[in-house]
Design an enzyme around this catalytic site. Structure first.
Site, PDB file in Angstrom:
ATOM      1  N   ASN A 307      28.052   3.620   6.039  1.00 58.12           N
ATOM      2  CA  ASN A 307      28.584   3.349   4.507  1.00 58.12           C
ATOM      3  C   ASN A 307      27.394   2.414   4.103  1.00 58.12           C
ATOM      4  OD1 ASN A 307      29.400   0.447   4.517  1.00 58.12           O
ATOM      5  ND2 ASN A 307      31.496   1.214   5.166  1.00 58.12           N
ATOM      6  N   MET A 311      25.425   9.057   0.558  1.00 60.19           N
ATOM      7  CA  MET A 311      24.034   9.707   0.700  1.00 60.19           C
ATOM      8  C   MET A 311      24.112  10.401   2.033  1.00 60.19           C
ATOM      9  SD  MET A 311      21.535   6.585  -0.011  1.00 60.19           S
ATOM     10  CE  MET A 311      22.629   5.009   0.414  1.00 60.19           C
ATOM     11  N   ASN A 378      25.207   9.997   7.265  1.00 63.47           N
ATOM     12  CA  ASN A 378      25.846  10.018   5.841  1.00 63.47           C
ATOM     13  C   ASN A 378      26.397   8.540   5.848  1.00 63.47           C
ATOM     14  OD1 ASN A 378      25.694  12.890   6.154  1.00 63.47           O
ATOM     15  ND2 ASN A 378      27.877  13.237   5.585  1.00 63.47           N
ATOM     16  N   GLU A 379      25.872   8.339   4.421  1.00 63.61           N
ATOM     17  CA  GLU A 379      26.455   7.094   4.055  1.00 63.61           C
ATOM     18  C   GLU A 379      27.748   7.181   3.267  1.00 63.61           C
ATOM     19  OE1 GLU A 379      25.123   4.068   4.723  1.00 63.61           O
ATOM     20  OE2 GLU A 379      23.275   4.380   5.425  1.00 63.61           O
ATOM     21  N   LEU A 380      28.937   6.937   3.719  1.00 56.23           N
ATOM     22  CA  LEU A 380      29.933   7.298   3.225  1.00 56.23           C
ATOM     23  C   LEU A 380      30.385   6.287   2.118  1.00 56.23           C
ATOM     24  CD1 LEU A 380      32.011   7.691   6.713  1.00 56.23           C
ATOM     25  CD2 LEU A 380      30.725   9.515   5.268  1.00 56.23           C
TER      26      LEU A 380
END
Length: 583
Positions: A307, A311, A378-380
């Protein structure tokens, strides 16, 4: 005191019933499309779990679905916690799960980036609970295997939850480090002045200060203009100047090694890449993951959850490594990443070095560069999810959306209201600010929706790993007891059996296409069937080595054999699985 035995027994019966009854009766519920209707493992996906909670969930999923899930520890953390791995597949259908094309998923490599664990767990839970009535999931798990490691930094995860921290700390693990080289290990963490578990901000009233309360929301501090006088001075993070040098909390986590700078691809020492530890895979957690991946060459896709910022990241991490990502592979990444943007509203598909910054020794670069595995990080969480609009859709109200979101949707539960505190050094001050569970982490009510969407992206990615079939087998009588057998092997999905990076460095062995039964006199790869252009394999002609079976493409092989009767053609691919056909 005289006890009422009947009342005690009745109370115990109620307690046992409450504990053992998990699922509702089938006639009490109605299925919402796309969700498990009556799961064996009843879960609430609106909260976070420490390592003990993760352990409990993993064990429950494995116990409830023994034909779909196996649980193992792939190693230990620095402090001795298990690194749990859930292997999810249809163990009764599709053959050996270790030979099916597989996807690896992990989360929480950074200790304060916690929701990746819940998103990974949600994937395991959803796949197992949906299997019974969802044909797509049945077909997926017959073909594929998922290896899911919810947390690869469990020590610092527990520290983040159970000790005083803010949303950005700690980032690393918990191996003790002498930050200031005074011979003492600095591991005391932050000074939680009011003992509420959150490290927020300190402010002090000052008629010449440079800060004032925002008129639109007095909880927010804003800087005054050049000719204005403020009411406050900001003193930084909540804490104490322990050694009188004017710095607060420097004895907490000043140096933080970064577990995502520890991987054996493009690794650089700390003086070049801040956060790097001793050497590649010097951290026991990362080393355990590396060893697991090396033992599972069927892994063809990978996903790591971080996170925040919304993204979908691919490598390279460093500009110097840009040539590693071959154009052929980038086209595959682009198809996957752009589909991710469709599935994840508010998320953007980006390249680390180009769109963010250079980062060396990262996990996604090792997975791709070192193993030839198509990998995303994935940047949550993204602020888009607060009001379903981005910064370009601002209503020009000048109101900070974080404060508005907390006020109207979280009912001020995410903010520590400013309150007085008698500081031993600064005197009368005020402490307040957003809690550690807001800013980078999903609010509870938004977790399941985003977990489901991110899972859908992983499922799409896994679905696109190789699916091989023996399309056709043609025979031609050559006379004198000789026969020509030609087989066409196809790959229905976009991911090839070998990435370009794999082919460049010969990371994995070729695919084997073999024939058993008749005596094999010659074997060859057919380069052009129309023009009858072939390349003969003179050694061991019964098993033809094929460098790659391309995505949505075919390879054609041919044998000259002697004799008649049945024969079997077998395809054996590390990332494409095993299949055979007898004729």
């Amino acid at each position: 005191m005289k006890l009422n035995i009947s009342f005690i027994l009745f109370t115990c019966a109620l307690t046992v019933t409450a504990v053992t009854v998990q699922a509702q009766q089938p006639n009490q519920v109605f299925k919402g499309a796309g969700s498990p209707v009556n799961p064996k493992v009843a879960m609430s996906w609106n909260r976070y779990n420490d390592h003990a909670g993760i352990t409990d969930i993993c064990k429950k999923i494995a116990a409830a679905h023994p034909d779909l899930c196996k649980l193992e520890s792939i190693g230990k953390s620095y402090q001795g916690r298990d690194l749990w791995c859930l292997t999810i597949s249809d163990f009764k259908n599709g053959g050996d799960v270790s030979r099916k094309p597989a996807m690896y998923i992990d989360g929480n490599i950074h200790s304060n980036e916690v929701q990746g664990s819940e998103f990974a767990l949600y994937t395991a839970w959803y796949l197992t609970e949906s299997f019974g009535d969802t044909k797509y999931i049945q077909e997926l798990l017959a073909d594929k295997t998922f290896y899911i490691v919810p947390t690869i930094n469990p020590d610092a995860r527990d520290n983040f939850f159970h000790e005083a921290n803010n949303a950005s700390s700690p980032r690393s693990g918990l191996i003790p480090v002498d930050n200031d080289r005074d011979g003492a290990v600095d591991e005391d963490g932050y000074d939680d002045l009011d003992k509420d578990g959150n490290i927020v901000m300190m402010r002090r009233k000052n008629p010449n200060g440079r800060w004032k309360q925002d008129t639109k929301d007095p909880r927010k501090m804003v800087q005054v203009g050049p000719e204005e006088k403020g009411d406050y001075e900001l003193l930084g993070l909540e804490g104490i100047d322990n050694d009188g040098d004017g710095l607060v909390n420097e004895d907490g986590y000043t140096f933080e090694y970064d577990p995502n700078r520890d991987w054996g691809w493009g690794w650089q020492p700390n003086y070049i890449q801040g956060g790097a530890y001793k050497y590649p895979f010097s951290l026991p957690e990362n080393r355990a993951v590396m060893e697991f991946v090396m033992k599972h060459p069927n892994i063809a896709a990978a996903q790591s959850y971080h996170n925040s910022g919304g993204m979908i990241l691919r490598g390279p991490g460093g500009q110097e490594d840009v040539g590693t990502y071959n154009a052929t592979d980038v086209r595959i990444y682009d198809v996957l990443g752009k589909k991710g943007e469709e599935l994840l509203p508010g998320y953007r598909y980006l390249v680390v070095y180009k769109d963010l910054y250079s980062a060396y020794g990262g996990e996604l670069d090792w997975f791709y560069g070192g193993r030839g595995v198509y990998t995303f990080s994935n940047e949550l969480w993204t602020s888009y999810l607060m009001f379903n609009k981005g910064s370009d859709d601002d209503d020009n109200s000048g109101v900070d959306p974080s404060y508005q979101f907390d006020r109207y949707l979280l009912f001020k539960d995410a903010f520590v209201e400013w309150h007085e505190y008698n500081h031993p050094q600064y005197g009368k001050i005020e402490i307040g600010g957003f809690k550690k569970n807001f800013g980078r982490m999903h609010p509870g009510f938004l977790m399941e929706s985003d977990a489901h969407r991110n899972m859908s992206f992983s499922i799409f990615h896994c679905y696109q790993t190789p699916k091989l079939s023996i399309d056709s087998i043609a025979e031609k009588d050559l006379g004198d007891g000789l026969k020509e057998i030609t087989a066409v092997i196809s790959n229905e999905r976009i991911i090839p059996t070998h990435a370009s990076q794999d082919l460049k460095f010969k990371i994995e062995r070729p695919d084997y296409i073999s024939i058993t039964g008749p005596k094999v006199l010659a074997g060859m790869v057919v380069e052009n069937r129309d023009l009858n252009i072939t390349t003969e394999q003179k050694t061991n002609p019964g098993t033809i080595e094929v460098a790659n079976i391309p995505g949505q493409g075919t390879v054609t092989v041919r044998w000259i054999v002697q004799g008649s009767g049945k024969y079997t053609i077998t395809v054996d691919s590390r990332k494409g699985g095993i299949l055979s056909k007898t004729k």
